[in-house]
Design an enzyme around this catalytic site. Structure first.
Site, PDB file in Angstrom:
ATOM      1  N   ARG A   1     -26.031  -9.645  -7.011  1.00 52.45           N
ATOM      2  CA  ARG A   1     -24.923  -8.769  -6.615  1.00 52.45           C
ATOM      3  C   ARG A   1     -25.171  -8.175  -5.234  1.00 52.45           C
ATOM      4  O   ARG A   1     -24.243  -7.964  -4.456  1.00 52.45           O
ATOM      5  CB  ARG A   1     -24.749  -7.659  -7.664  1.00 52.45           C
ATOM      6  CG  ARG A   1     -24.343  -8.184  -9.046  1.00 52.45           C
ATOM      7  CD  ARG A   1     -24.288  -7.053 -10.071  1.00 52.45           C
ATOM      8  NE  ARG A   1     -23.933  -7.536 -11.399  1.00 52.45           N
ATOM      9  CZ  ARG A   1     -24.809  -7.935 -12.318  1.00 52.45           C
ATOM     10  NH1 ARG A   1     -26.113  -7.922 -12.032  1.00 52.45           N
ATOM     11  NH2 ARG A   1     -24.404  -8.355 -13.509  1.00 52.45           N
TER      12      ARG A   1
ATOM     13  N   ALA B   1     -14.581  -1.903  -9.257  1.00 50.56           N
ATOM     14  CA  ALA B   1     -15.272  -2.876 -10.104  1.00 50.56           C
ATOM     15  C   ALA B   1     -15.993  -3.949  -9.304  1.00 50.56           C
ATOM     16  O   ALA B   1     -16.865  -4.631  -9.831  1.00 50.56           O
ATOM     17  CB  ALA B   1     -14.290  -3.541 -11.062  1.00 50.56           C
TER      18      ALA B   1
ATOM     19  N   GLN C   1     -19.468 -13.165  -6.990  1.00 49.22           N
ATOM     20  CA  GLN C   1     -20.864 -13.591  -7.076  1.00 49.22           C
ATOM     21  C   GLN C   1     -20.907 -15.072  -7.448  1.00 49.22           C
ATOM     22  O   GLN C   1     -20.292 -15.494  -8.425  1.00 49.22           O
ATOM     23  CB  GLN C   1     -21.580 -12.753  -8.136  1.00 49.22           C
ATOM     24  CG  GLN C   1     -23.078 -12.960  -8.228  1.00 49.22           C
ATOM     25  CD  GLN C   1     -23.679 -12.047  -9.301  1.00 49.22           C
ATOM     26  OE1 GLN C   1     -23.021 -11.161  -9.831  1.00 49.22           O
ATOM     27  NE2 GLN C   1     -24.928 -12.290  -9.629  1.00 49.22           N
TER      28      GLN C   1
ATOM     29  N   HIS D   1     -26.096  -1.440 -11.463  1.00 47.17           N
ATOM     30  CA  HIS D   1     -25.497  -2.576 -12.175  1.00 47.17           C
ATOM     31  C   HIS D   1     -26.045  -3.827 -11.512  1.00 47.17           C
ATOM     32  O   HIS D   1     -25.459  -4.399 -10.606  1.00 47.17           O
ATOM     33  CB  HIS D   1     -23.967  -2.532 -12.075  1.00 47.17           C
ATOM     34  CG  HIS D   1     -23.293  -3.741 -12.670  1.00 47.17           C
ATOM     35  ND1 HIS D   1     -23.528  -4.160 -13.952  1.00 47.17           N
ATOM     36  CD2 HIS D   1     -22.393  -4.609 -12.143  1.00 47.17           C
ATOM     37  CE1 HIS D   1     -22.798  -5.241 -14.206  1.00 47.17           C
ATOM     38  NE2 HIS D   1     -22.112  -5.530 -13.111  1.00 47.17           N
TER      39      HIS D   1
ATOM     40  N   TYR E   1       0.796  -1.222   0.000  1.00 50.34           N
ATOM     41  CA  TYR E   1       0.000   0.000   0.000  1.00 50.34           C
ATOM     42  C   TYR E   1       0.832   1.277   0.000  1.00 50.34           C
ATOM     43  O   TYR E   1       0.329   2.345  -0.361  1.00 50.34           O
ATOM     44  CB  TYR E   1      -0.973  -0.020   1.173  1.00 50.34           C
ATOM     45  CG  TYR E   1      -2.106  -1.001   0.967  1.00 50.34           C
ATOM     46  CD1 TYR E   1      -3.138  -0.731   0.062  1.00 50.34           C
ATOM     47  CD2 TYR E   1      -2.139  -2.221   1.659  1.00 50.34           C
ATOM     48  CE1 TYR E   1      -4.168  -1.632  -0.146  1.00 50.34           C
ATOM     49  CE2 TYR E   1      -3.171  -3.120   1.450  1.00 50.34           C
ATOM     50  CZ  TYR E   1      -4.179  -2.825   0.547  1.00 50.34           C
ATOM     51  OH  TYR E   1      -5.189  -3.721   0.337  1.00 50.34           O
TER      52      TYR E   1
ATOM     53  N   ARG F   1     -22.796  -4.815 -23.532  1.00 51.73           N
ATOM     54  CA  ARG F   1     -23.599  -5.987 -23.881  1.00 51.73           C
ATOM     55  C   ARG F   1     -24.815  -5.575 -24.717  1.00 51.73           C
ATOM     56  O   ARG F   1     -25.170  -6.238 -25.700  1.00 51.73           O
ATOM     57  CB  ARG F   1     -24.069  -6.695 -22.604  1.00 51.73           C
ATOM     58  CG  ARG F   1     -22.970  -7.416 -21.847  1.00 51.73           C
ATOM     59  CD  ARG F   1     -23.407  -7.780 -20.429  1.00 51.73           C
ATOM     60  NE  ARG F   1     -22.426  -8.651 -19.772  1.00 51.73           N
ATOM     61  CZ  ARG F   1     -22.334  -8.814 -18.468  1.00 51.73           C
ATOM     62  NH1 ARG F   1     -23.182  -8.172 -17.653  1.00 51.73           N
ATOM     63  NH2 ARG F   1     -21.423  -9.613 -17.943  1.00 51.73           N
TER      64      ARG F   1
ATOM     65  N   ASP G   1     -22.820  -3.459 -19.004  1.00 48.74           N
ATOM     66  CA  ASP G   1     -24.205  -3.666 -19.430  1.00 48.74           C
ATOM     67  C   ASP G   1     -24.467  -2.923 -20.745  1.00 48.74           C
ATOM     68  O   ASP G   1     -25.116  -3.447 -21.656  1.00 48.74           O
ATOM     69  CB  ASP G   1     -25.177  -3.159 -18.359  1.00 48.74           C
ATOM     70  CG  ASP G   1     -24.846  -3.703 -16.988  1.00 48.74           C
ATOM     71  OD1 ASP G   1     -25.262  -4.817 -16.667  1.00 48.74           O
ATOM     72  OD2 ASP G   1     -24.142  -2.995 -16.247  1.00 48.74           O
TER      73      ASP G   1
END
Length: 321
Positions: free
Chosen positions: A91, A121, A85, A178, A68, A154, A151
């Site tokens: 989610r 993310a 997941q 999301h 770090y 896609r 999304d």
């Protein structure tokens, strides 16, 4: 003055993180890449493996397993750490365990003098982006989630496939969480400047029912991929690369990221997927689309779902009894 060498610190070298690192090297976007993970040996192995590919890379990149303290001079810290997941999970099922993980990570990053941009993310990404903003104390413009960028990709891919055009010429957004409450913005969807609604009116082979099915396949894509291969990682890694490039190259690109709303779309105090202008300073501006009545209602519902699942958990973690 800080030199002009870009440094990206990646925290989490699982499926998504390692895919991101691989894509980052292949596109030559940063001069320095630091890998951090609890699994030191795995991350050291990733650094070695990536370094061995440098002779084939488009530009030199210094890559190492770090800690770090390397965040002090970082321009961007990318967070992909956390629980994945699993089949059958949404989610939102990941909220509490991943928020606790993030509190520990963000405190260590900030404790080492980080003053750059966070890119998140890990799912649930909107909630964890909000938590990162709270934990870090950074300005809201410098905490960004991947939002609905995947999304939207896609969506563009499936629409391009349906209308037999290059997906890069499809301009359409998925906004909102999301997750299961996301929505398509049909009122602003076009192909090469021609609204999708016009295709439906003038071309008999295209049907609204097909478009509705396309959206369902977009919304449920992660479940379908997880069922088949256990995790999604290539698509989101490329989405993260796109955001990284927009930041480091000061592009002022419009991307559907998770951004903080302070009155936009009639919503306050929430991170959620919306089109935003992204550049070297982070989020320069929210692009506020004029939604139709149905879209606005669905978006407001998505906001409420996120708030309901964010604030109580965040409060319990920040103020344990």
């Amino acid at each position: 003055m800080k030199n002009q060498i870009n440094r990206v610190v990646l925290v989490g070298t699982g499926f998504v993180g390692s895919s991101y690192a691989f894509a980052l090297l292949n596109q030559g976007i940063t001069e320095e890449l630091v890998l951090i993970d609890l699994d030191k040996e795995k991350s050291e192995g990733d650094a070695m493996d990536l370094n061995h590919g440098l002779p084939f890379a488009p530009s030199p990149t210094k890559i190492w397993y770090g800690n770090y303290s390397d965040c002090r001079d970082a321009d961007l810290v990318v967070l992909t750490a956390g629980a994945n997941q699993k089949p059958g999970e949404t989610r939102l099922d990941l909220v509490e365990k991943n928020m606790k993980i993030f509190k520990n990570i963000v405190e260590q990053v900030m404790g080492n003098g980080f003053d750059g941009i966070f890119l998140i993310a890990t799912n649930p990404v909107d909630i964890l982006t909000y938590a990162t903003w709270k934990f870090s104390g950074l300005p809201k413009e410098r905490v960004i989630g991947s939002g609905t960028i995947l999304d939207t990709a896609r969506f563009r891919y499936l629409l391009g496939d349906y209308f037999h055009v290059d997906s890069r010429n499809v301009h359409a957004y998925i906004i909102g969480e999301h997750g299961d409450t996301e929505l398509p913005v049909w009122s602003h969807a076009d192909i090469g400047g021609k609204p999708v609604d016009e295709y439906l009116k003038t071309r008999g082979e295209y049907r609204r029912e097909d478009l509705d099915e396309i959206f369902v396949n977009v919304r449920d894509a992660a479940y379908q991929i997880i069922q088949r291969k256990g995790a999604t990682f290539y698509g989101i890694a490329m989405g993260l690369i796109r955001i990284t490039k927009a930041i480091l190259q000061d592009e002022n690109s419009i991307l559907t990221v998770s951004a903080y709303l302070d009155g936009e779309y009639g919503s306050h105090d929430v991170y959620i997927g919306v089109p935003a202008i992204v550049n070297r300073s982070g989020i320069r501006e929210i692009v506020e689309l004029q939604l139709d009545e149905g879209e606005q209602s669905k978006f407001s519902h998505s906001v409420e779902v996120l708030k309901t699942n964010t604030l109580p958990v965040l409060d319990s973690i920040q103020n344990p009894k």
